[in-house]
Motif scaffolding. Sequence first.
Motif, mmCIF file in Angstrom:
data_model
loop_
_atom_site.group_PDB
_atom_site.id
_atom_site.type_symbol
_atom_site.label_atom_id
_atom_site.label_comp_id
_atom_site.label_asym_id
_atom_site.label_seq_id
_atom_site.Cartn_x
_atom_site.Cartn_y
_atom_site.Cartn_z
ATOM 1 N N TYR A 86 -4.245 -22.160 26.900
ATOM 2 C CA TYR A 86 -4.182 -23.508 26.305
ATOM 3 C C TYR A 86 -4.774 -23.545 24.892
ATOM 4 O O TYR A 86 -5.129 -24.593 24.379
ATOM 5 C CB TYR A 86 -4.867 -24.553 27.219
ATOM 6 C CG TYR A 86 -4.388 -24.431 28.642
ATOM 7 C CD1 TYR A 86 -3.252 -25.100 29.062
ATOM 8 C CD2 TYR A 86 -5.033 -23.575 29.524
ATOM 9 C CE1 TYR A 86 -2.765 -24.930 30.349
ATOM 10 C CE2 TYR A 86 -4.551 -23.389 30.814
ATOM 11 C CZ TYR A 86 -3.419 -24.073 31.216
ATOM 12 O OH TYR A 86 -2.935 -23.894 32.479
ATOM 13 N N TYR A 275 -1.010 -30.795 33.565
ATOM 14 C CA TYR A 275 -1.966 -29.725 33.348
ATOM 15 C C TYR A 275 -2.628 -29.382 34.686
ATOM 16 O O TYR A 275 -2.918 -30.309 35.437
ATOM 17 C CB TYR A 275 -3.015 -30.219 32.330
ATOM 18 C CG TYR A 275 -4.177 -29.301 32.106
ATOM 19 C CD1 TYR A 275 -4.086 -28.267 31.191
ATOM 20 C CD2 TYR A 275 -5.358 -29.472 32.825
ATOM 21 C CE1 TYR A 275 -5.163 -27.418 30.987
ATOM 22 C CE2 TYR A 275 -6.431 -28.626 32.628
ATOM 23 C CZ TYR A 275 -6.331 -27.600 31.707
ATOM 24 O OH TYR A 275 -7.387 -26.755 31.506
ATOM 25 N N PRO A 276 -2.912 -28.165 35.064
ATOM 26 C CA PRO A 276 -2.729 -26.953 34.275
ATOM 27 C C PRO A 276 -1.482 -26.149 34.629
ATOM 28 O O PRO A 276 -1.127 -25.243 33.887
ATOM 29 C CB PRO A 276 -3.975 -26.129 34.640
ATOM 30 C CG PRO A 276 -4.246 -26.504 36.074
ATOM 31 C CD PRO A 276 -3.778 -27.935 36.241
ATOM 32 N N THR A 425 -6.878 -34.328 29.457
ATOM 33 C CA THR A 425 -7.617 -33.382 30.302
ATOM 34 C C THR A 425 -7.895 -32.066 29.566
ATOM 35 O O THR A 425 -9.064 -31.682 29.412
ATOM 36 C CB THR A 425 -6.882 -33.145 31.639
ATOM 37 O OG1 THR A 425 -6.581 -34.427 32.165
ATOM 38 C CG2 THR A 425 -7.699 -32.355 32.610
ATOM 39 N N PRO A 426 -6.861 -31.362 29.054
ATOM 40 C CA PRO A 426 -7.212 -30.164 28.269
ATOM 41 C C PRO A 426 -7.970 -30.522 26.996
ATOM 42 O O PRO A 426 -8.841 -29.758 26.550
ATOM 43 C CB PRO A 426 -5.860 -29.522 27.947
ATOM 44 C CG PRO A 426 -4.841 -30.595 28.132
ATOM 45 C CD PRO A 426 -5.402 -31.520 29.181
ATOM 46 N N LEU A 429 -11.623 -30.261 27.226
ATOM 47 C CA LEU A 429 -12.145 -28.886 27.119
ATOM 48 C C LEU A 429 -12.239 -28.482 25.650
ATOM 49 O O LEU A 429 -13.186 -27.812 25.237
ATOM 50 C CB LEU A 429 -11.233 -27.914 27.868
ATOM 51 C CG LEU A 429 -11.141 -28.135 29.383
ATOM 52 C CD1 LEU A 429 -10.146 -27.178 30.015
ATOM 53 C CD2 LEU A 429 -12.532 -27.941 30.014
ATOM 54 N N TRP A 440 -12.163 -36.325 23.914
ATOM 55 C CA TRP A 440 -11.069 -35.345 23.866
ATOM 56 C C TRP A 440 -10.560 -35.186 22.447
ATOM 57 O O TRP A 440 -10.684 -36.080 21.622
ATOM 58 C CB TRP A 440 -9.920 -35.780 24.782
ATOM 59 C CG TRP A 440 -9.227 -37.063 24.350
ATOM 60 C CD1 TRP A 440 -9.701 -38.332 24.502
ATOM 61 C CD2 TRP A 440 -7.967 -37.183 23.703
ATOM 62 N NE1 TRP A 440 -8.808 -39.237 23.993
ATOM 63 C CE2 TRP A 440 -7.714 -38.570 23.500
ATOM 64 C CE3 TRP A 440 -6.992 -36.273 23.287
ATOM 65 C CZ2 TRP A 440 -6.565 -39.050 22.890
ATOM 66 C CZ3 TRP A 440 -5.838 -36.752 22.677
ATOM 67 C CH2 TRP A 440 -5.629 -38.126 22.488
ATOM 68 N N THR A 446 0.680 -28.873 19.121
ATOM 69 C CA THR A 446 0.650 -28.695 20.575
ATOM 70 C C THR A 446 2.075 -28.452 21.063
ATOM 71 O O THR A 446 3.032 -28.575 20.295
ATOM 72 C CB THR A 446 -0.048 -29.887 21.263
ATOM 73 O OG1 THR A 446 -0.147 -29.616 22.669
ATOM 74 C CG2 THR A 446 0.697 -31.189 21.072
ATOM 75 N N GLY A 450 0.242 -28.197 27.029
ATOM 76 C CA GLY A 450 -1.131 -28.654 26.827
ATOM 77 C C GLY A 450 -1.963 -27.792 25.904
ATOM 78 O O GLY A 450 -3.174 -27.644 26.102
ATOM 79 N N TYR A 451 -1.349 -27.244 24.871
ATOM 80 C CA TYR A 451 -2.094 -26.413 23.913
ATOM 81 C C TYR A 451 -2.994 -27.309 23.081
ATOM 82 O O TYR A 451 -2.519 -28.226 22.411
ATOM 83 C CB TYR A 451 -1.099 -25.683 23.002
ATOM 84 C CG TYR A 451 -1.701 -24.530 22.234
ATOM 85 C CD1 TYR A 451 -1.604 -23.238 22.731
ATOM 86 C CD2 TYR A 451 -2.347 -24.742 21.032
ATOM 87 C CE1 TYR A 451 -2.145 -22.167 22.025
ATOM 88 C CE2 TYR A 451 -2.892 -23.678 20.325
ATOM 89 C CZ TYR A 451 -2.782 -22.395 20.821
ATOM 90 O OH TYR A 451 -3.312 -21.342 20.130
#
Length: 796
Positions: A86, A275-276, A425-426, A429, A440, A446, A450-451
């Motif tokens: 990701y 995701y994921p 969500t990603p 991270l 986020w 992207t 979900g990159y």
Amino acid sequence: MKFRPVPNSRLTAFLGCLLLAPLAQAADPSLLWYDKPATDWEKEALPIGNGRIGAMVFGGVETERLQISEKTLWTGGPGSEGGYDYGLPAESQADFVRSIGSNLLNGAQLAPEGLASRLGRKMHNYGDYQSFGDLVIDVEGEGEVTGYRRELDLNKATARVKFSRGFVGYYRDYFVSHPDQVLVSRWVSTSPHKLRARIAVPDNRSAETRVDAGSRGARLTVTGALKSNGLKYAIQLLVIPACGTVVADGDALRFEGDCPVTFMLAARTNYAMRYPDYRSGTDPERRVAADIAAASRLEYPTLARRHADDYQSLFDRVKLDLGGKMPRTTSTDRVLANYGNGNAAADRALERLYFDYGRYLLIASSRDGSLPANLQGVWNDKATPPWNADYHVNINLQMNYWPAEIANLAETAQPLFDFTDHLVTPGKLAAQRYFGAPGWTLFLNTNAWGYVGPIDWPTAFWQPEASAWLALHYYEHYLFGRDEMFLKNRAWPAMRGAAEFWLAALATDSRDGKLVVSPSYSPEHGPFTAGAAMSQQIVAELFASTANVARSMNDKAFEQRLREALAKLDNGLRVGKWGQLQEWKEDLDDPKDDHRHVSHLFALYPGRAIDPTRTPELAAAARKTLDARGDASTGWSRAWKINFWARLRDGDRAHKLLVGLLRDSTLPNLWDTHPPFQIDGNFGATAGMIEMLLQSQNGVIELLPAMPKDWVQGRVSGIRARGDVTVDLAWDRCGLTEVTLQSGRGGPVLVRAALFEKDFESPVTLEGEGAARSFTAKRGESYTFSRGAQVACATS
Ligand code: FUC
């Protein structure tokens, strides 16, 4: 094969009588037409689509080619050999990012190459948007081709091909239905026709072809999986002849008969925007079979009607007339080639067509239930398209959606919100790993997977403001539609998360005590500094908007945090030594720089902090900057500049940019070219044309804010202002003649128009004087104001 575009009148007349669909008139203002088949995918083929499936129609005589795309067919991502992360590093980079931020604040100069090699990451299994394949139909026939015409009817979202060959007349039409989720094409000829249809898929996947002849037509199914990541796909073609037979012929279907044939095509993958894993549990082969089974229960006229009803429920909301007249016998490519050469009526007609095309393209490439429009909308014929045909979020994805609200196509923005929601969500991270921050974010670009990390392209990779910019789209959606449920359930969580990120990620500039983004990089331009103008402007707009939402949500504590931060935030608005708006906190701008990104004018458009009435010095500085950067640039850059000049209330300059875009950045099929083809310019220009007619960003509905002198007279209806107001306008050389405002929810409406400065007729008593007036509208009611009979307007 020879082509004679001169119509063969006997056959054309015969076909005209025979066919159920009326033949479009040559001078139809919403028609693109050509007198030759397309040979070039990018420049000539005509796009149709239902948001999820796209097709490019070539209109070949001996071989028809429909190049098919489906939004979710991407290589890379989960399931790829060598894994997928990701874009995120395993270890936290937060200390390093913080140290760079403070070094920059202490005056360090850091080369982007060095930072990209430490902070950026090689795109690993990032993937590319793929072509699904081609539907190829070979046609037997002989003789000279006459009366050839290939067209795209924007009123019906239908492509057509018509010609005669020898003594046979041929007619085909093509559309992709959103309600029925299939591509439909009907072929008619005046004598028996012989066709052979097959599906060709690129060789980067496994492919198994099955041919079944059933009681209701024959079908061809191709199934397999991408070698890259195992993503499964299925495509099914059903051929339904009204008579005659369809038989298997190797991997193809052969038809011979003397009556119409209908083709239906379905395409699916097992992608899920989740995701994921990004996989759905449903087998795409079952889904295409279900799509075809459902669609084939309906007759062709029913499918066509359902498609038209659905499409027109969006497209027909807005009508623009710039007083032009499309030449009856000049094909669209020639109208484009002649644009600006002195035929004002044709020029205005082409501008209107281009505007309608922008709305058409948005409906065709962005409907609920799939990914948003990518750099090429939904159309792609390559295994490795430019920039992966991905989602660049430092301008391009955002620009795709600029027309959505103002052009009364708010529903087309749903895929953008679904996509953005799923990035949260990603994106959390990314915020943790790179900043140790809550909330986020993501960076430059992207994909479908979900990159969210930064890539290693030195001059562009660092763009953590992307989430804030995307979050602002939710607020705009709310401001236009006033949907309180959307505000609570969709806008608030996304905006709050983006704001939380920036509350934690900002640094204090010890020189002036202001909060700044550091490291910060003005998009694709640099250098790395603390507090580049665009970074600050975006964060300011996010904090101000989110504070308003927090108040509506009764979250006083969060509202207060945002307002306090806002008070300390550097707003990124500075006038530099040559009178320009500064791109950086330091006065570094070079007056000879003509870079395509003019990111530091974010506050002018799509932001709202720079306004000629409220902040005239900043508006003058923005003008200086734009003059220095020049008008010529890539397609999307010109489109952005249309909006900038409209916001500066300079209609002639905005129009000049539109002229430049049409002359130098538009392909014969009216696609925008960067170059290469990139759809954002189409969308940005469509938005810009409305900004010339109507603005509402600062609490006032402004009518005809930036009228160019070349738009001598015209009318527009159905465009949207913030506050849930729908606007119809008519004007002549002396300005506004009539305006109708319809308030969806009722309440106070504040309007500014030169109309109110002279004699005018009004259905209500207005408050205020001069150009700015207000009244309280009733829910759902329309109010028409018109120029008074006393007001003279000389006709020459
Ligand atoms: C941004 C732009 C480029 C191009 C790319 C897809 O990086 O700067 O010009 O449009 O997106």
